[in-house]
Design an enzyme around this catalytic site. Structure first.
Site, PDB file in Angstrom:
ATOM      1  CE  LYS A 179      -0.516  -0.507   4.904  1.00 40.81           C
ATOM      2  NZ  LYS A 179      -1.238  -0.792   6.872  1.00 40.81           N
TER       3      LYS A 179
ATOM      4  CE1 TYR B  82      10.661  31.469   4.530  1.00 38.92           C
ATOM      5  CE2 TYR B  82      10.772  29.490   4.154  1.00 38.92           C
ATOM      6  CZ  TYR B  82      10.441  30.518   3.869  1.00 38.92           C
ATOM      7  OH  TYR B  82      10.853  30.588   1.890  1.00 38.92           O
TER       8      TYR B  82
HETATM    9  C1  LIG Z   1      -0.736  -1.748   6.933  1.00 40.20           C
HETATM   10  C2  LIG Z   1      -1.320  -2.960   7.218  1.00 40.20           C
HETATM   11  C3  LIG Z   1      -0.283  -4.189   7.161  1.00 40.20           C
HETATM   12  C4  LIG Z   1       1.581  -3.957   7.361  1.00 40.20           C
HETATM   13  O1  LIG Z   1       1.664  -3.364   8.241  1.00 40.20           O
HETATM   14  P1  LIG Z   1       3.395  -3.323   8.959  1.00 40.20           P
HETATM   15  O2  LIG Z   1       3.412  -3.113  10.395  1.00 40.20           O
HETATM   16  O3  LIG Z   1       3.391  -2.672   8.465  1.00 40.20           O
HETATM   17  O4  LIG Z   1       4.355  -4.500   8.305  1.00 40.20           O
HETATM   18  C5  LIG Z   1      -0.786  -5.035   7.996  1.00 40.20           C
HETATM   19  N1  LIG Z   1      -2.162  -5.448   7.563  1.00 40.20           N
HETATM   20  C6  LIG Z   1      -2.695  -4.203   8.232  1.00 40.20           C
HETATM   21  C7  LIG Z   1      -4.178  -4.619   7.686  1.00 40.20           C
HETATM   22  C8  LIG Z   1      -2.209  -2.837   7.091  1.00 40.20           C
HETATM   23  O5  LIG Z   1      -3.675  -1.855   7.382  1.00 40.20           O
END
Ligand SMILES: *Cc1c(COP(=O)(O)O)cnc(C)c1O
Length: 376
Positions: free
Chosen positions: A48, A269
């Site tokens: 993702k 800044y």
């Molecule tokens: C993002 C996510 C993962 C992966 O999590 P990590 O901590 O990066 O390994 C797995 N399952 C779900 C439902 C997630 O949202």
């Protein structure tokens, strides 16, 4: 006069303000490490948010070549983009599920939704009926995070929907751990117990429970399918323990100006830093628009070799200043690169310095760096 610009960020030329190196060999090593730790469970890849900023297509392709056949994205749009880059036997699951109206496109594209609610379950079932086919799906149970997924009662209700088990091929029962990074947290065990209760309603369906942190919890948390994300990309899954993963990302940023200023000079800044003595400053070509958090200002650092070069003043949108007085004069010149992420400053260290987590650093890295995919 005609000037043709051929330079692209993919070429090894000094067009970009910095270089983001993604070590695909280290990624693959991390995947096999997680496959080993997942024991009897199949190991999926969570890609993702563009594989946590590293490039979902590139990451998925090499992991597919190493045997990964199950991929998770969060948004449907990510699945639609990833689908054409992977062979048909790779399954792509959408963690956030589908929005009403996307079901027919998902069915046609061969994307598998996670059913997070009775509404999503009914819509997917209706789509299977309309198309007169069986559609794959996974069910997510909420076992203690109150984010996505169905409560125990809702799962029971969905299972009673006429035709649910005939029309839908339920591949997995999922749930997500809220505190898997902390092995001492009692919530882990509570979620495992809640998951066992839901799983008892679906005894023939394999369970998927563990994210990266869950894999390191081991044992009953592994289920039948693990879903690592951050560990693939070199992040630490468990707080307060040494990180067993190989670093995947390096970030070098170019120096675009060097100056010497007298004591009492305001920098950046708001004049948020004032030099205490004569100082040599370098301006480097990345800022918060490149994913370097503003709160690295007056606290974070870059490295040149072993030398720590403190960030002075606020982080600007496109640049920031580092104090390079500790380096011999003329060490840095225009085009020199300093390290923001690498052997001297790990992903976890820069995240700590910015008071955030590795996930946020990675996913915000942005599009202005030259991306260099290597097989070290
Ligand atoms: C993002 C996510 C993962 C992966 O999590 P990590 O901590 O990066 O390994 C797995 N399952 C779900 C439902 C997630 O949202």
């Amino acid at each position: 006069m005609n000037v043709t610009v051929n330079a692209s960020l993919d070429e090894d030329v000094g067009v970009a303000g910095g270089t983001l190196t993604v070590d695909l060999r280290a990624l693959r090593d991390n995947y096999s490490n997680l496959v080993r730790r997942s024991a009897q469970a199949i190991t999926a890849a969570v890609v993702k948010a563009d594989a946590y900023g590293l490039g979902a297509a590139q990451v998925s392709r090499v992991l597919y070549a190493d045997g990964c056949r199950t991929f998770f994205v969060a948004h449907f749009v990510e699945a639609v983009r990833l689908r054409p880059t992977l062979p048909r036997d790779a399954a792509i699951y959408v963690l956030n599920g589908l929005q009403p109206g996307n079901e027919a496109i998902a069915a046609k594209a061969g994307v598998v939704p996670i059913l997070n609610s009775a509404v999503q379950a009914r819509n997917w079932l209706a789509t299977a009926r309309t198309l007169d086919i069986t559609l794959p799906a996974a069910i997510q149970a909420d076992t203690g995070m109150s984010r996505l997924g169905m409560a125990e009662q809702e799962v029971a209700e969905v299972l009673r929907l006429p035709g649910f088990r005939e029309r839908l091929e339920i591949k997995y029962l999922l749930s997500h751990l809220a505190c898997a990074d902390d092995h001492t947290n009692v919530l882990n065990q509570k979620q495992l117990e809640a998951m066992s209760r839901v799983a008892a309603m679906l005894p023939d369906i394999p369970v998927s429970f563990a994210n990266s942190g869950g894999i390191f919890l081991g044992g009953d948390y592994l289920g039948a399918l693990t879903r690592p994300g951050i560990s693939l990309y070199g992040g630490a899954a468990t707080s307060g323990h040494p990180n067993a993963m190989k670093p995947v990302v390096r970030l070098g940023v170019r120096v675009i100006q060097v100056r010497t200023v007298p004591a009492g000079t305001a920098v950046g800044y708001g004049g948020a830093h004032v030099t205490a003595r004569e100082a040599r400053l370098a301006t480097i070509s990345a800022g918060y628009a490149d994913g370097l958090p503003r709160n690295l200002g007056n606290g974070g650092a870059a490295y040149y070799g072993d030398i720590r070069l403190p960030i002075v003043g606020r982080v600007s949108m496109d640049s920031l200043s580092i104090d390079v007085t500790s380096l011999p004069a003329n060490t840095l010149s225009l085009g020199s690169q300093v390290e923001l992420i690498g052997p001297h400053q790990s992903l976890e260290q820069i995240a700590d310095a910015a008071d955030t987590i590795s996930y946020e650093i990675l996913t915000r890295l942005g599009q202005r760096y030259r991306r260099n995919y290597i097989q070290s």
